[in-house]
Design a protein around this motif. Structure first.
Motif, PDB file in Angstrom:
ATOM      1  N   VAL A  18       0.858  -1.178  -0.019  1.00 59.38           N
ATOM      2  CA  VAL A  18      -0.129  -0.077   0.117  1.00 59.38           C
ATOM      3  C   VAL A  18       0.627   1.279   0.236  1.00 59.38           C
ATOM      4  O   VAL A  18       0.199   2.211  -0.317  1.00 59.38           O
ATOM      5  N   GLY A  19       2.053   1.097   0.244  1.00 60.73           N
ATOM      6  CA  GLY A  19       3.064   2.336   0.535  1.00 60.73           C
ATOM      7  C   GLY A  19       3.407   2.991  -0.787  1.00 60.73           C
ATOM      8  O   GLY A  19       3.548   2.341  -2.090  1.00 60.73           O
ATOM      9  N   LYS A  20       3.665   4.316  -0.735  1.00 60.80           N
ATOM     10  CA  LYS A  20       4.185   5.180  -1.879  1.00 60.80           C
ATOM     11  C   LYS A  20       5.652   5.518  -1.184  1.00 60.80           C
ATOM     12  O   LYS A  20       5.607   5.991  -0.288  1.00 60.80           O
ATOM     13  N   PRO A  21       6.492   5.043  -2.057  1.00 59.12           N
ATOM     14  CA  PRO A  21       7.973   5.437  -1.680  1.00 59.12           C
ATOM     15  C   PRO A  21       8.189   7.030  -1.232  1.00 59.12           C
ATOM     16  O   PRO A  21       7.558   7.941  -1.942  1.00 59.12           O
ATOM     17  N   ILE A  22       8.601   7.210  -0.129  1.00 59.60           N
ATOM     18  CA  ILE A  22       8.733   8.428   0.647  1.00 59.60           C
ATOM     19  C   ILE A  22       9.365   9.537  -0.170  1.00 59.60           C
ATOM     20  O   ILE A  22      10.466   9.069  -0.994  1.00 59.60           O
ATOM     21  N   GLU A  23       9.034  10.831  -0.333  1.00 62.97           N
ATOM     22  CA  GLU A  23      10.235  11.620  -0.897  1.00 62.97           C
ATOM     23  C   GLU A  23      11.278  12.008  -0.437  1.00 62.97           C
ATOM     24  O   GLU A  23      11.749  11.323   0.682  1.00 62.97           O
ATOM     25  N   THR A  24      12.325  12.426  -0.890  1.00 64.18           N
ATOM     26  CA  THR A  24      13.547  12.532  -0.464  1.00 64.18           C
ATOM     27  C   THR A  24      14.024  14.140  -0.718  1.00 64.18           C
ATOM     28  O   THR A  24      13.592  14.582  -1.773  1.00 64.18           O
ATOM     29  N   ALA A  25      14.695  14.432   0.285  1.00 61.62           N
ATOM     30  CA  ALA A  25      14.987  15.920   0.219  1.00 61.62           C
ATOM     31  C   ALA A  25      16.302  15.857   1.271  1.00 61.62           C
ATOM     32  O   ALA A  25      16.326  15.339   2.348  1.00 61.62           O
ATOM     33  N   SER A  26      17.509  16.639   0.921  1.00 62.70           N
ATOM     34  CA  SER A  26      18.552  16.775   1.856  1.00 62.70           C
ATOM     35  C   SER A  26      18.246  18.191   2.690  1.00 62.70           C
ATOM     36  O   SER A  26      17.215  18.883   2.334  1.00 62.70           O
ATOM     37  N   PHE A  27      18.645  18.431   3.739  1.00 67.05           N
ATOM     38  CA  PHE A  27      18.818  19.590   4.607  1.00 67.05           C
ATOM     39  C   PHE A  27      20.231  20.184   4.924  1.00 67.05           C
ATOM     40  O   PHE A  27      21.390  19.228   4.826  1.00 67.05           O
ATOM     41  N   LEU A 356       5.569  -3.255   7.601  1.00 67.41           N
ATOM     42  CA  LEU A 356       5.599  -1.977   8.143  1.00 67.41           C
ATOM     43  C   LEU A 356       6.369  -0.904   7.345  1.00 67.41           C
ATOM     44  O   LEU A 356       6.231   0.112   7.349  1.00 67.41           O
ATOM     45  N   ALA A 357       7.738  -1.364   6.675  1.00 68.94           N
ATOM     46  CA  ALA A 357       8.231  -0.597   5.829  1.00 68.94           C
ATOM     47  C   ALA A 357       7.689  -0.034   4.726  1.00 68.94           C
ATOM     48  O   ALA A 357       7.701   1.080   4.121  1.00 68.94           O
ATOM     49  N   ASP A 358       6.758  -1.055   4.238  1.00 66.23           N
ATOM     50  CA  ASP A 358       5.768  -0.823   3.122  1.00 66.23           C
ATOM     51  C   ASP A 358       4.835   0.367   3.454  1.00 66.23           C
ATOM     52  O   ASP A 358       4.633   1.303   2.809  1.00 66.23           O
ATOM     53  N   GLN A 359       4.359   0.152   4.714  1.00 72.54           N
ATOM     54  CA  GLN A 359       3.135   1.087   5.109  1.00 72.54           C
ATOM     55  C   GLN A 359       3.808   2.484   5.186  1.00 72.54           C
ATOM     56  O   GLN A 359       2.891   3.533   5.305  1.00 72.54           O
ATOM     57  N   CYS A 360       4.954   2.610   5.741  1.00 71.24           N
ATOM     58  CA  CYS A 360       5.434   4.107   6.005  1.00 71.24           C
ATOM     59  C   CYS A 360       6.217   4.614   4.811  1.00 71.24           C
ATOM     60  O   CYS A 360       7.142   5.560   4.934  1.00 71.24           O
ATOM     61  N   GLY A 361       6.152   3.956   3.590  1.00 70.59           N
ATOM     62  CA  GLY A 361       6.955   4.346   2.210  1.00 70.59           C
ATOM     63  C   GLY A 361       8.493   4.102   2.379  1.00 70.59           C
ATOM     64  O   GLY A 361       9.097   4.962   1.686  1.00 70.59           O
ATOM     65  N   LEU A 362       9.005   3.194   2.868  1.00 70.23           N
ATOM     66  CA  LEU A 362      10.248   2.988   3.081  1.00 70.23           C
ATOM     67  C   LEU A 362      10.976   1.868   2.279  1.00 70.23           C
ATOM     68  O   LEU A 362      12.012   1.539   2.385  1.00 70.23           O
ATOM     69  N   LEU A 363      10.216   1.337   1.371  1.00 64.31           N
ATOM     70  CA  LEU A 363      10.659   0.530   0.241  1.00 64.31           C
ATOM     71  C   LEU A 363      10.618   1.022  -0.885  1.00 64.31           C
ATOM     72  O   LEU A 363       9.669   1.481  -1.737  1.00 64.31           O
TER      73      LEU A 363
END
Length: 382
Positions: A18-27, A356-363
Motif C-alpha cells: 500500500v505504500g508510496k516511496p517517501i519523498e527525498t530531500a536533503s537539509f 511496516l516498511a511498506d506502510q510508511c513508504g520505506l520500500l
C-alpha cells in the motif's frame, strides 16, 4: 502488488502493498539540529573466513551507503555499534573503516567511535589499562584528523570500583582529545556488559556522574548521546546540561518528539534507526528546518512502530533488521552479515518489518523488495 506472507504460525495470507516511496530531500548542516546516522557495514559474502573470524567487508558497498547518507545531508556516526562494533567488527576493522570514510568522503560530517574494544575486559586489571586503551584509539583517529565519539567501555565497567573512577578516567581521556567529542552512554539493553555504567544501577546516580564528567571538561565536550530508550530520562538530563553542550538522542523508540523538543529545548540526533530511515529522516528534517513541525511529525511518526520492532528485545540484535532493510532496498546484493548476525532474528520479525516498511513508504523499489522477500521465504521453506 501482492505477496503471500506467512503469519506467526506459518499460514500464508495475501498481503497487498500500500505504500508510496517517501519523498527525498536533503537539509542544510546550518540548521540548528545536528543529525547523525550510525551506519552499518556490508559484509563480503565471498570470504573464505568463518563468520566468527576477523571481519570481511565489502568496501565498495559499504562506502556507497555512506555516500547515500551524506547526499541526504545526514552526518555519519562511524564505526559504532550499528556497524557491529564489538559484535563482528574489531578495532582493526573499525580503524580501516574510519580511515576509508575520511579518505573517500572527505566533505561528509563524520564523528568516529573511539573506545577500548581491543582490550579484552578480562585482561583489564587497572584504570590505567583503560586509559592506555582509550589513548591508543584516540591517537589513531586523530592521526587522520577524525572527530571522536567517546564510546562506553566494557573494560572500564569491569574494573571501575566507584563513580569517582569514571570521573577520573574520563578527565584524563578527554584531555587527550584535540577537539570536542560526543560522549556515548549506551544502556545495557544494547550491551549487557555495560550494566552499572557510571558506577551505579541508579539512573539518577549515573546521571550525576555523567554531569560531573561534563562539568570538569566542558570545553572538550560537544555533547552526549544517551541510548536508554526512556524519553523522560533523556529530557531530564537534557534540561541539566550546561549551555553549549548538546543532547544527542539515541532513543530509537521516541525520536520524533525528542528531536522536535519542547519549550525548554530539543535533542539533536545520533541514531541507528536513521540508517534504514535515512530518506525519511532527511525529508522530515527538511520540513522541520522550513518551520513545518506538523510536516516533520507526519513523516516520522509513522516510522516509530517499525523502529520499535527493529529494536525490540534483545535490543543488541537490532543490526539484523537494519541490514535486512538495506538489502530489501537494493543497497547491497545479499543478506549476509558479519558474525552470521542475519540469523539472530526469526522469520516473523522479517515479515513484519516488510509490512511496516511498506506502510510508511520505506520500500524505495517495491518490485525489488517483493522479489527479495520472496527469495528469503524460499530459504525458510515457504
Amino acid at each position: 502488488m501482492d505477496i503471500q506472507l506467512p503469519d506467526p504460525k506459518g499460514r500464508l495470507t495475501a498481503y497487498t502493498l500500500v505504500g508510496k516511496p517517501i519523498e527525498t530531500a536533503s537539509f542544510s548542516r546550518d540548521f540548528n539540529r545536528t543529525v547523525f546516522s550510525a551506519a552499518h557495514v556490508v559484509a563480503d559474502p565471498f570470504t573464505a573466513r568463518d563468520p566468527s573470524g576477523p571481519a570481511s567487508i565489502d568496501w565498495d558497498a559499504t562506502m556507497a551507503f555512506r555516500r547515500h547518507l551524506a547526499d541526504l545531508g545526514l552526518g555519519i556516526a562511524e564505526a559504532m555499534d550499528t556497524a557491529q562494533r564489538g559484535m563482528g567488527l574489531d578495532w582493526g576493522g573499525a580503524l580501516e573503516l574510519i580511515q576509508r570514510t575520511k579518505r573517500e568522503i572527505p566533505d561528509a560530517l563524520v564523528f568516529n567511535g573511539a573506545g577500548t574494544d581491543h582490550l579484552d575486559p578480562k585482561d583489564a586489571r587497572t584504570l590505567d589499562d583503560v586509559r592506555r586503551a582509550y589513548a591508543e584509539q584516540i591517537e589513531a583517529i586523530q592521526k587522520v584528523d577524525g572527530r571522536i565519539i567517546l564510546m562506553a567501555s566494557r573494560a572500564l565497567a569491569r574494573v571501575a570500583a566507584s563513580p569517582q573512577d569514571y570521573v577520573d578516567v574520563y578527565r584524563d581521556v578527554l584531555a587527550l582529545c584535540d577537539e570536542p567529542v560526543i560522549l556515548h552512554w549506551l544502556g545495557d539493553m544494547f550491551d549487557p556488559a555495560l550494566a552499572g555504567y557510571w558506577g551505579t544501577d541508579s539512573f539518577d546516580g549515573a546521571m550525576e556522574t555523567a554531569l560531573a564528567v561534563i562539568a570538569e571538561s566542558q570545553a572538550k565536550v560537544d555533547g552526549i548521546k544517551i541510548s536508554l530508550l526512556d524519553k523522560q530520562k533523556e529530557i531530564d538530563m537534557r534540561r541539566r546540561l550546561p549551555a553549549g553542550v548538546k543532547m544527542y538522542t539515541g532513543d530509537d523508540f521516541n525520536y520524533p518528539e525528542l528531536i522536535e523538543g519542547d519549550a525548554q529545548g530539543f535533542s539533536h540526533a545520533l541514531l541507528g534507526i536513521f540508517d534504514p530511515l535515512g530518506p525519511a529522516a532527511a525529508f522530515a528534517m527538511s520540513q522541520l528546518s522550513a518551520g513545518d513541525t506538523a510536516g516533520f511529525r507526519e513523516v516520522l511518526d509513522p516510522t516509530v512502530p517499525l523502529a520499535r520492532l527493529i529494536f525490540r528485545a534483545p535490543t543488541q540484535y537490532y543490526k539484523t533488521g537494519v541490514v535486512f532493510l538495506a538489502w530489501l532496498n537494493g543497497f547491497q546484493k545479499h543478506f549476509i552479515m558479519l558474525n552470521g548476525a542475519q540469523a539472530m532474528r526469526p522469520l516473523p520479525y522479517f515479515t513484519e518489518i516488510f509490512r511496516l516498511a511498506d506502510q510508511c513508504g520505506l520500500l524505495r523499489d517495491p518490485n525489488l523488495a517483493v522479489a527479495r522477500m520472496r527469495s528469503l521465504l524460499t530459504v525458510y521453506g515457504v
